[in-house]
Each structure stands twice: as structure tokens, then as C-alpha cells.
Scaffold this motif. Structure first.
Motif, PDB file in Angstrom:
ATOM      1  N   SER A 181      -7.793   3.446 -12.902  1.00  0.00           N
ATOM      2  CA  SER A 181      -6.683   3.207 -11.985  1.00  0.00           C
ATOM      3  C   SER A 181      -6.145   1.788 -12.148  1.00  0.00           C
ATOM      4  O   SER A 181      -4.946   1.572 -12.246  1.00  0.00           O
ATOM      5  CB  SER A 181      -7.134   3.443 -10.543  1.00  0.00           C
ATOM      6  N   GLN A 182      -7.059   0.799 -12.137  1.00  0.00           N
ATOM      7  CA  GLN A 182      -6.687  -0.599 -12.340  1.00  0.00           C
ATOM      8  C   GLN A 182      -7.764  -1.251 -13.203  1.00  0.00           C
ATOM      9  O   GLN A 182      -8.905  -0.793 -13.227  1.00  0.00           O
ATOM     10  CB  GLN A 182      -6.604  -1.358 -11.003  1.00  0.00           C
ATOM     11  N   ARG A 238      -0.790  -9.751 -10.090  1.00  0.00           N
ATOM     12  CA  ARG A 238      -2.192  -9.399 -10.322  1.00  0.00           C
ATOM     13  C   ARG A 238      -2.513  -9.752 -11.771  1.00  0.00           C
ATOM     14  O   ARG A 238      -1.808  -9.334 -12.679  1.00  0.00           O
ATOM     15  CB  ARG A 238      -2.434  -7.907 -10.060  1.00  0.00           C
ATOM     16  N   ASN A 248       2.535  -0.334 -10.071  1.00  0.00           N
ATOM     17  CA  ASN A 248       2.097   0.317  -8.825  1.00  0.00           C
ATOM     18  C   ASN A 248       3.113   1.355  -8.355  1.00  0.00           C
ATOM     19  O   ASN A 248       2.748   2.449  -7.903  1.00  0.00           O
ATOM     20  CB  ASN A 248       1.878  -0.727  -7.733  1.00  0.00           C
ATOM     21  N   PRO A 299      -8.025  -8.073  -7.015  1.00  0.00           N
ATOM     22  CA  PRO A 299      -7.281  -8.895  -6.061  1.00  0.00           C
ATOM     23  C   PRO A 299      -5.902  -9.289  -6.567  1.00  0.00           C
ATOM     24  O   PRO A 299      -5.682  -9.454  -7.773  1.00  0.00           O
ATOM     25  CB  PRO A 299      -8.181 -10.119  -5.869  1.00  0.00           C
ATOM     26  N   GLY A 331       0.816  -1.200   0.000  1.00  0.00           N
ATOM     27  CA  GLY A 331       0.000   0.000   0.000  1.00  0.00           C
ATOM     28  C   GLY A 331       0.852   1.253   0.000  1.00  0.00           C
ATOM     29  O   GLY A 331       2.079   1.202  -0.195  1.00  0.00           O
ATOM     30  N   THR A 357     -11.288  -0.153 -11.538  1.00  0.00           N
ATOM     31  CA  THR A 357     -11.293   0.798 -10.431  1.00  0.00           C
ATOM     32  C   THR A 357     -11.007   2.161 -11.048  1.00  0.00           C
ATOM     33  O   THR A 357     -10.070   2.307 -11.843  1.00  0.00           O
ATOM     34  CB  THR A 357     -10.236   0.446  -9.359  1.00  0.00           C
ATOM     35  N   LYS A 376     -10.652   6.513 -10.989  1.00  0.00           N
ATOM     36  CA  LYS A 376     -10.211   7.665 -10.197  1.00  0.00           C
ATOM     37  C   LYS A 376     -11.318   8.707 -10.078  1.00  0.00           C
ATOM     38  O   LYS A 376     -11.319   9.508  -9.138  1.00  0.00           O
ATOM     39  CB  LYS A 376      -8.993   8.318 -10.868  1.00  0.00           C
ATOM     40  N   ARG A 421     -14.038  -2.072  -6.304  1.00  0.00           N
ATOM     41  CA  ARG A 421     -13.191  -1.320  -5.366  1.00  0.00           C
ATOM     42  C   ARG A 421     -11.706  -1.641  -5.550  1.00  0.00           C
ATOM     43  O   ARG A 421     -10.846  -0.787  -5.352  1.00  0.00           O
ATOM     44  CB  ARG A 421     -13.606  -1.622  -3.925  1.00  0.00           C
ATOM     45  N   ASP A 422     -11.403  -2.916  -5.896  1.00  0.00           N
ATOM     46  CA  ASP A 422     -10.001  -3.299  -6.031  1.00  0.00           C
ATOM     47  C   ASP A 422      -9.905  -4.540  -6.906  1.00  0.00           C
ATOM     48  O   ASP A 422     -10.873  -5.294  -7.049  1.00  0.00           O
ATOM     49  CB  ASP A 422      -9.386  -3.583  -4.652  1.00  0.00           C
TER      50      ASP A 422
END
Length: 426
Positions: A357-358, A416, A189, A409, A161, A374, A376, A406-407
Motif C-alpha cells: 500500500s505504501q 511523504r 493517494n 509519516p 484520510g 504497509t 494490504k 502501520r503507516d
């Protein structure tokens, strides 16, 4: 004092990599003959074979290797030059099938030589400061002595993170790191964090990023060059064998071919549904014969990855080149008319939308797809344009749902998966 065993391996790699296929064919042929003869003599599994043609041997996968391991591995006292126990190289099991491969001392030296040679080929000299990004556990982590001797700093990405990313940036500056090695998504990332950070990070000593384990997408290349201010290359390797192929630098924006490590391995690219050779431009299975592991002969190993093979280019010394690495066979996605789609194709569309974002693209059924994002900010009508671009690739009859999540995994290995196929799992 020890006869420079790693240097001898290094020089062998250098010789074969820098000379033509025609010139090196007899040397590679001798290595293959020696390996097959050894396997016939020293293993129960291969004792029934008397051929020196690879096509006469069975294609193995992880499961068949595991099932026959006791009949394939060789007792340490029977391995030429082996002193003491062999090294056990374990895979992460991210594909659902963990594997433990015995490797003899000479094979371990070969792996070190590969790291040295292919690092040097892209501007990184061994023992310059390197940070290795991966999920480190108690069996794999390096001791303080190893870190001092090797100048390799392990950085755990089990949790990755904002706090960990800040610590990594600080480490890169304070330790004057020259090279970063890690998964492509991990590098992504890091670059995204530097781009968005209010603190203007500068890494004056960083020369090269080596990305492996996954496809290297164009937007990641661009971000690394723009925000980390260094080159990035894609390296194809596995834990079972070693470095299998690598790009060259300086790289272009798109479609960088990979050049195989013919000094260490014999490669076959076979059709997806049979053991016949794939055609030029056809997606095929990567099958590897390791010329240097005498603790556990790896002969015609289907590692589960796929690629597209193309004729030799001006840099390949007469060898075919890997035009595209598609990754895991069971993660291949297909258009509605049944054609395989390169994972990089999705990235080249999605990189044009700054609000993303992802992302993760999933094939659910033959003509049903899901794009998980996900974001922005609010999409403000951009999703219709995005869907149209994807349907141009997949087919106008594609049933496509774009879903905000949301994300995305992360696997236990730290990878990923940007592209998945939940339709063709078997």
C-alpha cells in the motif's frame, strides 16, 4: 491599461523557450550582466565583487542566505519600478531550514507568467478551474475574492484520510475541475482512493495533473492515467524562485527528461563535494541564479536538490537536459560500492507487488538498509523475491531488513518521503 506587464514577461519566456540556445545566449547574457551589476551596486554583500563571471561568486545555500539576508536584500525605494512594500515568499521549511525571500513586483509578475506559460505548454489554460492540493495555513490561504478571480480552489491536505478524499472527488466533479496541482504522493493517494472506492468516480472535465515537490514514480503515472483518465506531468519548482523545469506531454512510461526554464534562471550542475561542474551522467547539485529578483538577488543558490545532466536532445534547442531529478542531496541513497541510486529505481521494483500500500526505503548505514511497508494482505512468500530484487541494485552484501509498519509519516508540508538517508545526514 497597465501596459500588460505579465504579458511582456510571458512573451519573453515564450521567445527564449522556443528558440535555440545560440540565438538566445546574448539576451540571457545581458540579463545576467544586468543582475550582477545591480547586485554589486545595491547590496552590501556583493559590493566587493567586480566580476561578471558567475564562477567568481560564492555558492550560497539556505543557511548562508539567512545569515546574510540583511546584506543581500535591497530597500524597496531602490528597486526599479517598485511601488510599496515587496512580497515576502516563505518556504515551508520541510528541510529543517525555513527561509523568507523578498520578491519585487516585477518578480511576482514573472512568477505569474511562468505559471501561465508552463501550464499552457501541457494543455492547461490560466483561469480554467484548478484545485491546488497542499497544506494551507492562515498566511498562505486564498481569500474568497482570490478564488473567484483566479479560479484556483485551495484544498488543505493537512488531514487527508478517506473523508477528505471523498470530499475532494466530489469537489472535482461538482466544480468541473480541469487541472490538479499537488505533491506526487498526494496525487498517489487520490488515484489509489479512486481505484479502491466502491463508487465509480469519473472526472469528465479533468485534463491534466501537475505533480511537483517530489519524484514522480512510474506507478503513480500509471494509476493517474488509468483511474483519473488524464495526463500527468512532473514539474520542478521551488518557493524561493519559481518554476525551474518541467516535462513535456505526451509523456512516455519511464525516464521522462525535464527541460529547464532558461528564460528565468541560469543553472549550474556542480559536483557533490566541490564547486566544479559535474560530468554528463554524474549526480550533481543544482545551483540557481535567478535573473529577475531585484528585491533579493539570488546568485549561485544551492537549493539542496540533485540531478543528472545529459547532453542536449532533439527537443532542448541546444541546452542540456535534466535526465533524472534525484531530489534532496541528503536523501540520496547509495549502493554498497558507493554509487548513488535513483529514487525511481526503488519504485520500479516495488510497483510490481500489489500487496504494498505504501513504502519507504531508508539507508541506515553504509551497507545497512531498511524497507518499511504497509501491506494490504499477507505477503505469502513475496518478500524474499522483493529482497533479491533490491540486492541486485544495492549489492549482494547489502544488509537489508524489510519491516511492516502501520503507516508512513507525512511531513508538516504534506510531503511523504519515500526515500531517506539516515546515514549521511551531514
Amino acid at each position: 491599461m497597465k501596459g500588460s506587464p505579465v504579458r511582456k514577461q510571458y512573451n519573453d519566456i515564450k521567445y527564449i523557450d522556443r528558440h535555440t540556445k545560440e540565438r538566445c545566449a546574448p539576451l540571457i547574457g545581458q540579463k545576467l550582466h544586468k543582475l550582477l551589476e545591480y547586485a554589486q551596486t545595491h547590496t552590501d554583500f556583493y559590493s566587493r565583487f567586480d566580476s561578471f563571471e558567475l564562477r567568481d561568486y560564492p555558492v550560497m545555500n539556505k543557511l548562508s542566505l539567512i545569515q546574510n539576508m540583511e546584506r543581500i536584500r535591497v530597500a524597496p525605494e531602490k528597486i526599479p519600478g517598485q511601488k510599496g512594500e515587496v512580497h515576502i515568499q516563505r518556504t515551508s521549511g520541510s528541510t529543517g531550514v525555513p527561509l523568507a525571500i523578498p520578491q519585487d513586483t516585477a518578480k511576482r509578475q514573472r512568477r505569474i507568467a511562468e505559471l501561465k506559460y508552463y501550464g499552457k505548454a501541457v494543455g492547461f489554460t490560466t483561469h480554467e478551474k484548478l484545485v491546488h492540493l497542499r497544506s494551507w495555513n492562515k498566511w498562505q490561504n486564498k481569500t474568497s475574492r482570490q478564488i473567484r478571480l483566479e479560479n484556483i480552489i485551495p484544498f488543505d491536505i493537512s488531514k487527508f484520510g478517506p473523508e477528505e478524499l471523498e470530499n475532494l472527488c466530489r469537489l472535482l466533479v461538482e466544480e468541473k475541475v480541469v487541472c490538479i496541482r499537488g505533491y506526487a504522493t498526494t496525487i498517489s493517494n487520490l488515484a489509489a482512493y479512486v481505484r479502491n472506492s466502491p463508487e465509480k468516480w469519473v472526472f469528465p472535465h479533468l485534463k491534466i495533473v501537475i505533480a511537483g515537490g517530489e519524484a514522480l514514480y512510474d506507478d503513480v503515472r500509471q494509476m493517474v492515467k488509468e483511474y483519473l483518465h488524464c495526463e500527468i506531468i512532473s514539474q520542478y519548482a521551488d518557493e524561493e524562485c519559481g518554476i525551474l523545469a518541467q516535462e513535456r506531454v505526451p509523456t512516455k512510461e519511464n525516464d521522462n527528461p525535464m527541460y529547464f526554464n532558461h528564460a528565468g534562471y541560469v543553472f549550474e550542475i556542480l559536483k557533490l563535494e566541490s564547486d566544479e561542474p559535474a560530468e554528463w551522467g554524474e549526480v550533481g547539485r543544482i545551483v540557481i541564479t535567478d535573473l529577475h529578483n531585484y528585491a533579493c538577488p539570488i546568485i549561485r543558490y544551492d537549493c539542496g536538490d540533485t540531478c543528472v545532466l545529459m547532453p542536449p536532445d532533439k527537443y532542448s534547442k541546444g541546452y542540456p537536459v535534466m535526465a533524472k531529478l534525484y531530489g534532496r542531496r541528503f536523501d540520496l541513497t547509495y549502493s554498497t560500492d558507493g554509487k548513488a541510486v535513483s529514487p525511481l529505481t526503488y519504485g520500479r521494483i516495488l510497483k510490481n507487488y500489489d500487496i504494498i500500500s505504501q513504502w519507504q526505503f531508508v539507508q541506515l548505514q553504509e551497507k545497512k538498509y531498511e524497507l518499511r511497508l504497509t501491506l494490504k494482505s499477507e505477503p505469502a512468500g513475496q518478500m524474499a523475491d522483493l529482497a533479491a530484487g533490491l540486492r541486485n541494485i544495492l549489492g549482494q552484501d547489502a544488509e537489508l531488513e524489510i519491516k511492516e509498519v502501520r503507516d508512513i509519516p507525512v511531513l508538516s508540508s504534506g510531503k511523504r518521503k519515500p526515500v531517506m538517508n539516515e546515514w549521511k545526514k551531514n
